[in-house]
Enzyme design. Structure first.
Site, short mmCIF file in Angstrom:
data_model
loop_
_atom_site.label_atom_id
_atom_site.label_comp_id
_atom_site.label_asym_id
_atom_site.label_seq_id
_atom_site.Cartn_x
_atom_site.Cartn_y
_atom_site.Cartn_z
N ASN A 9 7.26 2.48 -4.32
CA ASN A 9 6.15 2.92 -5.06
C ASN A 9 6.59 4.30 -5.80
O ASN A 9 6.68 5.30 -4.91
CB ASN A 9 4.79 2.74 -4.39
CG ASN A 9 3.76 3.59 -5.19
OD1 ASN A 9 3.78 4.45 -5.93
ND2 ASN A 9 2.46 2.84 -5.33
N HIS A 12 4.27 8.72 -7.77
CA HIS A 12 4.34 10.16 -7.68
C HIS A 12 5.41 10.93 -8.36
O HIS A 12 5.55 12.30 -8.43
CB HIS A 12 4.28 10.75 -6.06
CG HIS A 12 2.85 10.34 -5.32
ND1 HIS A 12 1.81 10.48 -6.11
CD2 HIS A 12 2.60 9.42 -4.57
CE1 HIS A 12 0.67 10.01 -5.52
NE2 HIS A 12 1.24 8.88 -4.54
N HIS A 45 1.06 1.83 -9.59
CA HIS A 45 -0.43 1.64 -9.43
C HIS A 45 -0.84 2.28 -10.98
O HIS A 45 -0.79 3.51 -11.15
CB HIS A 45 -0.97 2.43 -8.51
CG HIS A 45 -2.42 2.39 -8.29
ND1 HIS A 45 -3.18 2.53 -7.08
CD2 HIS A 45 -3.34 1.58 -9.03
CE1 HIS A 45 -4.48 2.10 -7.37
NE2 HIS A 45 -4.83 1.72 -8.41
N ARG A 47 -3.78 3.33 -12.54
CA ARG A 47 -5.01 3.43 -12.01
C ARG A 47 -5.93 3.66 -13.37
O ARG A 47 -5.62 3.93 -14.39
CB ARG A 47 -5.26 5.00 -11.47
CG ARG A 47 -4.48 4.83 -10.06
CD ARG A 47 -4.79 6.13 -9.31
NE ARG A 47 -6.22 6.07 -8.86
CZ ARG A 47 -6.61 5.90 -7.60
NH1 ARG A 47 -5.65 5.57 -6.57
NH2 ARG A 47 -7.88 6.05 -7.30
N ARG A 51 -3.99 8.79 -13.99
CA ARG A 51 -3.72 10.04 -13.42
C ARG A 51 -2.37 10.20 -13.19
O ARG A 51 -1.72 11.44 -13.16
CB ARG A 51 -4.56 10.44 -12.15
CG ARG A 51 -4.06 9.64 -11.03
CD ARG A 51 -4.76 10.20 -9.68
NE ARG A 51 -5.99 9.81 -9.70
CZ ARG A 51 -6.81 9.55 -8.29
NH1 ARG A 51 -6.12 9.87 -7.28
NH2 ARG A 51 -8.19 9.35 -8.40
N GLU A 72 0.11 -2.56 -9.08
CA GLU A 72 -1.26 -2.37 -8.24
C GLU A 72 -2.19 -2.19 -9.36
O GLU A 72 -2.07 -0.92 -10.02
CB GLU A 72 -1.08 -1.15 -7.32
CG GLU A 72 -0.02 -1.55 -6.25
CD GLU A 72 0.09 -0.30 -5.24
OE1 GLU A 72 -0.31 0.81 -5.51
OE2 GLU A 72 1.07 -0.44 -4.31
N THR A 103 -5.68 5.21 -2.45
CA THR A 103 -6.45 3.76 -2.15
C THR A 103 -6.90 3.81 -0.54
O THR A 103 -6.13 4.04 0.23
CB THR A 103 -5.68 2.61 -2.28
OG1 THR A 103 -5.07 2.69 -3.59
CG2 THR A 103 -6.26 1.21 -2.21
N GLU A 153 -1.35 -8.20 1.01
CA GLU A 153 -0.80 -6.94 1.43
C GLU A 153 -1.53 -6.37 2.61
O GLU A 153 -2.70 -6.14 2.26
CB GLU A 153 -0.45 -6.03 0.14
CG GLU A 153 0.39 -4.68 0.78
CD GLU A 153 0.86 -4.01 -0.26
OE1 GLU A 153 1.19 -4.51 -1.54
OE2 GLU A 153 0.88 -2.61 -0.11
N HIS A 192 1.21 1.42 2.87
CA HIS A 192 0.13 2.47 2.91
C HIS A 192 0.37 3.55 4.08
O HIS A 192 0.26 2.82 5.12
CB HIS A 192 -1.33 2.10 2.70
CG HIS A 192 -2.01 3.12 1.68
ND1 HIS A 192 -2.36 4.29 2.32
CD2 HIS A 192 -2.26 3.18 0.62
CE1 HIS A 192 -2.87 4.97 1.42
NE2 HIS A 192 -3.08 4.21 0.32
N1 PXP Z 1 0.46 -0.27 -1.25
C1 PXP Z 1 -0.82 -0.15 -1.89
C2 PXP Z 1 -1.54 -1.63 -2.29
C3 PXP Z 1 -1.20 0.98 -2.39
O1 PXP Z 1 -2.21 1.23 -3.02
C4 PXP Z 1 -0.18 2.16 -2.11
C5 PXP Z 1 -0.55 3.33 -2.76
O2 PXP Z 1 -0.49 3.63 -4.06
C6 PXP Z 1 0.96 1.69 -1.47
C7 PXP Z 1 1.20 0.64 -1.00
C8 PXP Z 1 1.99 2.85 -1.20
O3 PXP Z 1 1.36 3.80 0.01
P1 PXP Z 1 2.15 5.31 -0.04
O4 PXP Z 1 2.24 6.01 -1.18
O5 PXP Z 1 1.27 5.91 0.90
O6 PXP Z 1 3.42 4.65 0.77
#
Ligand code: PXP
Length: 238
Positions: A9, A12, A45, A47, A51, A72, A103, A153, A192
């Site tokens: 992901n 960031h 994601h 959003r 953001r 996402e 999330t 998931e 997550h």
């Molecule tokens: N899976 C989902 C559904 C999420 O919403 C997120 C955060 O955007 C992640 C995985 C990844 O989480 P993390 O950034 O904490 O590794």
């Protein structure tokens, strides 16, 4: 057994760009670096408040990456329209609250069956595989199966926050949920809050296909570079 796959992901990377309204760092370059390091997919994601990831990022990634794009998103009209246009390989439906940092909980698939049903069908209608991000609760897994999603998931956030016996208990719940999902014909992903330090026990989940991990990899990349950070996580998943 096949190795567990890693979806990185890269939200960031976009957070850093949006913080200054610059054109750098490039989200696409980050995705390609993850792929060079061996990531099996790229997750972003989109959003509702935009953001970090922007609509153009999603379009560009869809046409430029060699692996799979997992989008996402919340079940909202605006973002659904974007998804139907871009047709990501996979969509993971997540709950979203505007003020949250990330999330916070799983989707209430059971309580929102009527609104989710059309969204799942619409996404599948354009060839997108649908996953529902749920807490490891039997009624949520059952709802995901009944709604016709291909994957769940499993939300690992609580496991990541807990320690000791509480973490073990949450791990047990995740394992039971994975068994239930597989028995119901669902594929099993998870994610997550996962880090190099806490991911080990999660590898015990049965039927685990893909882990989606973002924040800790991008944070590690500050010190070692993105490719090395992705390789370090992949080495843990072997
Ligand atoms: N899976 C989902 C559904 C999420 O919403 C997120 C955060 O955007 C992640 C995985 C990844 O989480 P993390 O950034 O904490 O590794």
């Amino acid at each position: 057994m096949d190795a567990i796959r890693l979806g990185v992901n890269i939200d960031h990377v976009a957070t850093l760009r949006q913080a200054r309204g610059t054109t750098y760092p490039s989200v696409l370059a980050a995705a390609l670096a993850c792929e060079r390091a061996g990531a099996h997919g790229i997750t972003v994601h989109l959003r509702e408040d935009r953001r970090h990831i922007q609509d153009d990022d999603v379009r560009l990634l869809r046409h430029s990456i060699a692996t799979r794009l997992n989008l996402e998103m919340a079940n909202s009209k605006d973002v659904l329209a974007r998804a139907l246009e871009v047709k990501p390989h996979e969509v993971c439906l997540v709950p979203e609250r505007r003020a949250e940092l990330t999330t916070e909980g799983g989707l209430d698939a059971d309580g929102q069956r009527s609104t989710l049903r059309d969204t799942v069908a619409a996404l599948q209608g354009v060839g997108t595989v649908v996953s529902l991000f749920v807490d490891p609760e039997p009624r949520q897994i059952a709802a995901a199966a009944e709604l016709g999603a291909e994957y769940v998931e499993l939300h690992t956030g609580a496991y990541c926050r807990y320690a000791g016996a509480a973490a073990e208990g949450e791990l047990r719940r995740l394992m039971d949920a994975a068994e239930q999902a597989h028995a119901a014909g669902l594929g099993v992903n998870a994610g997550h809050g996962l880090t190099l330090e806490n991911v080990g026990p999660i590898l015990r989940l049965p039927w685990l296909d893909t882990l989606n991990i973002g924040h800790s990899i991008v944070a590690h990349a500050i010190f070692v570079g993105l490719e090395a950070a992705v390789r370090a996580m992949l080495a843990k998943l072997k």
